[in-house]
Design a protein around this motif. Sequence first.
Motif, short mmCIF file in Angstrom:
data_model
loop_
_atom_site.label_atom_id
_atom_site.label_comp_id
_atom_site.label_asym_id
_atom_site.label_seq_id
_atom_site.Cartn_x
_atom_site.Cartn_y
_atom_site.Cartn_z
N UNK A 1 48.60 -44.77 23.41
CA UNK A 1 48.12 -43.49 23.93
C UNK A 1 47.79 -42.55 22.78
N UNK A 2 46.85 -41.64 23.01
CA UNK A 2 46.52 -40.58 22.07
C UNK A 2 46.01 -41.10 20.74
N UNK A 3 45.27 -42.22 20.76
CA UNK A 3 44.66 -42.74 19.53
C UNK A 3 43.47 -41.88 19.14
N UNK A 4 43.35 -41.59 17.84
CA UNK A 4 42.32 -40.69 17.35
C UNK A 4 41.47 -41.36 16.27
N UNK A 5 40.18 -41.08 16.31
CA UNK A 5 39.25 -41.42 15.23
C UNK A 5 38.59 -40.13 14.80
N UNK A 6 38.83 -39.71 13.55
CA UNK A 6 38.38 -38.42 13.06
C UNK A 6 37.44 -38.64 11.87
N UNK B 1 50.89 -48.13 19.82
CA UNK B 1 51.33 -46.89 19.18
C UNK B 1 50.24 -45.84 19.20
N UNK B 2 50.62 -44.61 18.93
CA UNK B 2 49.66 -43.50 18.86
C UNK B 2 49.14 -43.44 17.43
N UNK B 3 47.91 -43.89 17.24
CA UNK B 3 47.37 -44.10 15.90
C UNK B 3 46.28 -43.09 15.56
N UNK C 1 25.97 -42.06 6.27
CA UNK C 1 26.56 -43.40 6.20
C UNK C 1 25.45 -44.45 6.14
N UNK C 2 25.76 -45.58 5.53
CA UNK C 2 24.75 -46.62 5.36
C UNK C 2 25.25 -47.95 5.92
N UNK C 3 24.30 -48.81 6.24
CA UNK C 3 24.58 -50.21 6.56
C UNK C 3 25.48 -50.39 7.78
N UNK C 4 25.21 -49.60 8.82
CA UNK C 4 25.88 -49.87 10.08
C UNK C 4 26.77 -48.79 10.60
N UNK C 5 27.23 -47.87 9.75
CA UNK C 5 28.07 -46.78 10.22
C UNK C 5 29.40 -47.28 10.75
N UNK C 6 29.84 -46.71 11.88
CA UNK C 6 31.18 -46.98 12.41
C UNK C 6 31.07 -47.44 13.86
N UNK C 7 31.72 -48.55 14.16
CA UNK C 7 31.87 -49.01 15.53
C UNK C 7 33.32 -48.79 15.94
N UNK C 8 33.54 -48.43 17.21
CA UNK C 8 34.92 -48.11 17.62
C UNK C 8 35.19 -48.58 19.04
N UNK C 9 36.49 -48.80 19.30
CA UNK C 9 36.97 -49.13 20.64
C UNK C 9 38.45 -48.75 20.72
N UNK C 10 38.92 -48.52 21.94
CA UNK C 10 40.33 -48.18 22.15
C UNK C 10 40.68 -46.74 21.84
N UNK C 11 39.70 -45.93 21.45
CA UNK C 11 39.95 -44.55 21.01
C UNK C 11 40.13 -43.64 22.23
N UNK C 12 41.07 -42.71 22.13
CA UNK C 12 41.24 -41.69 23.17
C UNK C 12 40.56 -40.38 22.80
N UNK C 13 40.48 -40.10 21.50
CA UNK C 13 39.84 -38.88 21.01
C UNK C 13 38.96 -39.23 19.82
N UNK D 1 37.46 -41.11 27.22
CA UNK D 1 37.47 -40.73 25.80
C UNK D 1 36.95 -39.30 25.67
N UNK D 2 37.71 -38.47 25.00
CA UNK D 2 37.29 -37.10 24.71
C UNK D 2 36.52 -37.10 23.40
N UNK D 3 35.26 -36.67 23.43
CA UNK D 3 34.41 -36.64 22.25
C UNK D 3 34.17 -35.20 21.85
N UNK D 4 34.62 -34.84 20.65
CA UNK D 4 34.54 -33.46 20.16
C UNK D 4 33.63 -33.41 18.95
#
Length: 206
Positions: A90-95, A49-51, A119-131, A152-155
């Motif tokens: 498709x079109x998965x976003x992490x904002x 799904x587009x998440x 952020x503390x203690x590791x921040x954010x890890x990501x995979x599968x993101x399109x934006x 991956x488009x990084x803005x």
Amino acid sequence: ESQNLPTTVWLRGKITAPSLSIVGGDDSDEISIPSIEVGTVTTVNTRAGSDVVRIGSNVQPTTSTAQGSNSGGVLNAIAARITVNTGTGDADQLVLDDSGDNLANVGAVANTSVTGLGMRNGGIEYSGVDLLVVGLGMAANELNVTSTQLGVRTTINGGPVADTFNVYNSLNQVNDVAGLLEFFAGANGSGNDTLLGIDSTSDFGD
């Protein structure tokens, strides 16, 4: 859930546990995370799904009367690592939103992680993101981009004062920037942002 709305998870209040797992379905999921307590290592899997995964203290989910939003908040309340896997849709976003932060921060963006920015203690890890979208705060910030993922488009959205954007890896190269990388000055920006890219012995600025 309705046919016109995504499946929504909105974390509110305080959850204290050694770990927290959020698993979506194969439809469109929307995950809203304003804070994570110290020691609560969190995993988000949205599957197909587009998440959309939004992280920031002022995040608001989509409802029947309003579109979801993520602005004017801070990332300081993210006190344990969050691992986000948006699956095969498709079109998965992490904002990520730190646009309401009045403190100057240093952050780092790599092809699998975002760290710093309060952020503390590791921040954010990501995979599968399109934006991937990162919004910086109100003070002068420094963001170091060492790598981006192919496809991956990084803005990066800057704040209203002078920010510094560095683009190079530990070898002083830009070879690891594999996907589209774009920077935008913040609204009412001073125009004094600095963009520095280093590739071996050559560099460019502004």
